[in-house]
Design a protein around this motif. Structure first.
Motif: not given
Length: 373
Positions: A19-37
């Protein structure tokens, strides 16, 4: 449409196409909560691989969480996995970065399971390094760094070892408040409640000669204060010592407590000469016993003191060597005196640190460890 998707997936599997063969190259941004925010992470995918990982925005504690950038992220890219070891002291920050990277992988159409293999164990060294210096300091928090600067300014060759991978210890995660008597308190008016606190301290039973001496000094100061007719806040190094000693259930060494309260003002002045800008207004912060708390304007937490010491050592080219991720295991005893330290780095390197003038243990930040306490 659902039936066609199932058929397409079956065809891909029958052809041995991942399935990785059809992955889309590019730039991705995501967020998760850490210690202070929230921690925002950018991941670049190229040829179905993690090409780079970068933290775009966070409010995590410096320098505690800095290693997630310098160690954890490079390992994610190097080994193509988010199953890397968390950074000690920055567990929540580590989890957040790994979680955000996984979100980016999913968005790119990649299977996160393919990026969860364990990393190889780090290579261990089998060498012993011997250092002959004047002073060995164990612990790189505020106390250890202060001692290192003092010894370095005196021309002493210093080695400081810190078990964590970062310098700062408990000081780096403190609020940065600095308590000192008779400084920047001119605009504070004495309250009736504060007067009662002073009277209560002066009425306490004498427990030792120094306690009696301090009580007598404060009694004299208090009588002079009342005779002056002033309504401004009453304070003194002696009152500071008595309050501090009492707050610890009078179990501390009162002589050392008094040494602290007598010398904290000169230390404040020395810190100013090293670059700390005091805000010029005392206050009473949470946990403080009296409105004698000082704050800096050029930093908001205890990490400011850590950075001040480190920058001063560098700027003045003091003879101070700092070794991190290295735990002191034993003391070297020669002719009935402590003459050095045996230590070991997390990579297996052993250190024999011989100290001509002595060893200073500045490892006091263990209050969260109930067993040690």
């Amino acid at each position: 449409m659902k039936k066609l998707t199932i058929i397409a997936s079956a065809v891909l599997l029958s052809l041995g196409i991942n399935s990785s063969a059809i992955a889309k190259d590019g730039t991705y941004v995501a967020s998760e909560v850490g210690r202070n925010g929230s921690i925002k992470v950018q991941v670049v995918i190229k040829d179905s691989k993690i090409a780079s990982v970068k933290v775009l925005d966070w409010s995590e504690t410096h320098p505690v969480a800095d290693q997630t950038k310098t160690e954890l992220i490079p390992e994610i890219v190097k080994y193509q996995t988010t199953n890397v070891n968390n950074i000690s002291g920055a567990t929540l920050s580590s989890f957040a970065i790994k979680g955000a990277v996984n979100k980016c992988l999913k968005e790119a159409g990649l299977d996160v399971k393919n990026f969860s293999k364990a990393t190889p164990k780090p290579a261990m060294h089998n060498e012993t390094i011997t250092e002959n210096v004047d002073v060995v300091i164990v612990g790189g928090g505020g106390a250890g760094l202060s001692a290192a600067v003092t010894a370095g300014k005196a021309g002493k060759k210093v080695v400081l070892v810190e078990k964590n991978g970062f310098i700062g210890g408990n000081t780096s995660v403190s609020g940065g408040c600095f308590n000192v008597a008779n400084v920047h308190q001119e605009n504070i008016t004495m309250t009736e409640g504060q007067k009662k606190i002073v009277e209560g301290i002066l009425a306490e039973k004498v427990l030792n000669p120094l306690h009696e001496e301090l009580l007598n000094k404060v009694k004299k100061q208090w009588e002079e204060y009342k005779a002056s007719g002033s309504d401004k806040l009453f304070d003194s190094p002696e009152l500071h010592a008595l309050q501090t000693w009492k707050s610890g259930d009078k179990k501390a060494n009162l002589e050392l407590v008094y040494t602290l309260t007598q010398n904290v003002r000169p230390m404040m002045e020395e810190l100013a000469s090293m670059g700390v800008n005091w805000n010029g207004k005392a206050n009473q912060f949470v946990g403080a016993l009296w409105p004698r708390t000082q704050r800096a304007t050029n930093f908001k937490s205890g990490v400011g003191y850590v950075d001040t010491f480190l920058e001063y050592i560098k700027a003045k080219k003091l003879p101070v060597q700092i070794i991190t991720a290295t735990a002191a295991n034993d003391l070297i005893i020669k002719d009935g005196r402590v003459a050095g330290v045996l230590a070991k780095n997390k990579n297996g390197t052993r250190y024999v640190l011989n100290a001509k003038d002595g060893v200073l243990l500045a490892t006091g930040g263990f209050s969260a460890n109930v067993k040690m306490r």
